[in-house]
Design a protein around this motif. Structure first.
Motif: not given
Length: 170
Positions: A106-107, A114-119, A134-135, A153-162
């Protein structure tokens, strides 16, 4: 996280003694020098193979597997993937991740939205590029630089982007 990582694909046979040309799907072709075993994904089953010999030709690794001594025994596996377990994978440097672990994360923006997912991850000469769906169903490209990819953060399953100015209109 995935348990098995692809290191190459059997591109063709090499000679008549059971050797194969392997197109590497790993960043470092020299990783095959230390490869002792791998798993052949036949599509129906997974076979553990012991690597008996390794040499290199152009962009290919030429592998010889123990017990496979005839072109007829290996030819049917052309186009099949060679996998390794995480324990047999190359060691990662700090802040490095396997691409397979990033796909589907999740991004979120740096504002917590929430913006979307890594494809996908595109590997380019300068830096990798995150392909993010994107969503709203649009595809965006984020360079893997510290100004864009703030945290993985692989444990949370998340990527934070600017989201840099000009990338999209929010």
């Amino acid at each position: 996280m995935v348990d098995l990582l692809r290191v190459g694909t059997i591109a063709a046979t090499h000679g008549i003694r059971g050797e194969v040309k392997v197109f590497p799907t790993t960043d470092d072709i020299n990783r095959f020098r230390d490869l002792k075993t791998c798993i052949l994904d036949t599509g129906r089953e997974r076979l553990e193979l012991e690597v008996e010999g390794v040499k290199f030709f152009k962009q290919y690794a030429i592998l010889k597997f123990k017990g496979i001594d005839n072109i007829n025994d290996i030819e049917k596996y052309r186009g099949k993937d060679l996998l390794v377990t995480r324990e047999n994978a190359v060691a990662l440097e700090e802040n490095e991740n396997f691409i397979a672990d990033l796909i589907g994360l999740d991004v979120f923006t740096d504002e917590g939205v929430h913006f979307g997912t890594v494809k996908d991850i595109m590997e380019t000469g300068a830096n990798d590029v995150y392909v993010i769906m994107s969503d709203d169903g649009k595809e965006y490209l984020f360079p893997s630089i510290k100004e864009c990819i703030l945290d993985v953060d692989l444990e949370k399953g998340a990527v934070t982007v600017h989201i840099m100015k000009g990338l999209l209109d929010l």
